[in-house]
Design a protein around this motif. Sequence first.
Motif, short mmCIF file in Angstrom:
data_model
loop_
_atom_site.label_atom_id
_atom_site.label_comp_id
_atom_site.label_asym_id
_atom_site.label_seq_id
_atom_site.Cartn_x
_atom_site.Cartn_y
_atom_site.Cartn_z
N SER A 112 -7.27 84.14 108.49
CA SER A 112 -7.46 82.80 109.06
C SER A 112 -6.10 82.20 109.39
CB SER A 112 -8.16 81.87 108.06
OG SER A 112 -9.43 82.35 107.77
N HIS A 113 -6.06 81.42 110.44
CA HIS A 113 -4.80 80.81 110.82
C HIS A 113 -5.09 79.58 111.67
CE1 HIS A 113 -5.83 82.75 114.58
NE2 HIS A 113 -4.93 81.99 115.17
N ILE B 47 -2.34 78.17 105.13
CA ILE B 47 -2.60 79.39 105.89
C ILE B 47 -1.52 79.54 106.96
CG2 ILE B 47 -5.10 79.46 105.47
CD1 ILE B 47 -5.52 78.14 108.17
N LYS C 286 -9.08 90.68 109.66
CA LYS C 286 -9.67 89.86 108.60
C LYS C 286 -9.65 90.62 107.27
CE LYS C 286 -11.24 86.08 110.69
NZ LYS C 286 -10.78 84.74 110.27
#
Length: 398
Positions: free
Chosen positions: A364-365, A18, A358
């Motif tokens: 996500s990170h 990610i 999102k």
Amino acid sequence: MHIFQNAGELAKALSPDIPVLLNRPHAARRAARYFVEQFPGKSLYAVKANPSPELLEILWDSGITHFDVASIDEVRLVRRVLPEAVLCYMNPLKQEQSIREAYHEHGVRIFSLDGIEELDKIERATGNAEDLTLCVRIRVASEFAEISLASKFGVDVADSAELLQRARQSADELGICFHVGSQAMSPLAFVHALERVRTAIVEASVTVDIVNVGGGFPSIYPDMEPQSLNHYFKAIDRTFEDLPISYSAELWCEPGRALAAEYTSLLVKVEKRRSNELYINDGAYGTLFDAAHIGWRFPAQIVGRQTESTMAEFSFYGPTCDDMDYMAGPFILPDDMKAGDYIEIGMLGAYGSAMRTKFNGYGSHVEYDMQDEPMDSLYLGDNLDRNDRENVVSFPGA
Ligand SMILES: *Cc1c(COP(=O)(O)O)cnc(C)c1O
């Protein structure tokens, strides 16, 4: 949290799937110190550029005491993170309930406005308070800026006399503010805007306590290398000192981009290559909003692998299923880029990490602190050596 030396070390150690935000607290600290020490007045931070609580704390610890907030959520956020900060509610159009909460619950006393209706609203919401600082936003040109802010807000100087006079009567302190547009590539933007302030003051015959020149101070990107910020500060200082109220008025500015841009870069993974298009794991609905929607170019470099390949021009596709999730660039990278490679994309601390959504299940990170220098810097001049921590506290004119 583990602190890495640089993006390459992180890519090798973690092979992240990610996107990773790479934060450099020392770079944000240096930008803040530059404004605190060199700007000939008070520097506010425009929170919308990057509302990260860590960044807010770094700026506060570096001497930034005033924060430009534009929504009740930004008011609540900064009040929670920095209980003693001075909050300036600088959106000229606010909900009455938000003004009420800001004034009565969070101690906000400084508000901007660009019309009589907003003035009436502020008076109602604060119960005709007598301790207000009211900043009248005037419309100025955006001719030197990469991103215009000339259309939406601001009263025309020709129509500003009545508003200035009425605000003068309600306010404990009266300010005039403007915004020359973001990434202003010439100090003349501020000189011309301050000339409009002069006209407004003369026509309304009011005394003014604060002149707020807003944001718009540039950062540095490929094809956008501005003059040193010192030239901007000198031009502003000279023009301000020439105004009829300069002996009694305070000078303010409220940069977002210039304080935040160097704080964060982004580490992305290449999922696929199709000719000179790279499919990466962040994009238009994430950190690369400006790269997609206004064609902004950011510096890019391969990390974690040595290559002798010549350089080539690439464009990027982000991870969502939309064709719009596309960043034209061009981004200059080695010709032998391939799936599995990692790319560091720089200068995303302002209007980058703040833009993530999102959408489509992405967004996500993770975040890590880096020790090396940002990919480019307006505060190091020719001293930029990405591995030299000694230059962390030195900047031109210090
Ligand atoms: C966005 C904004 C700023 C910050 O602008 P930058 O170009 O990021 O410096 C400052 N003041 C106001 C009122 C804004 O809306």
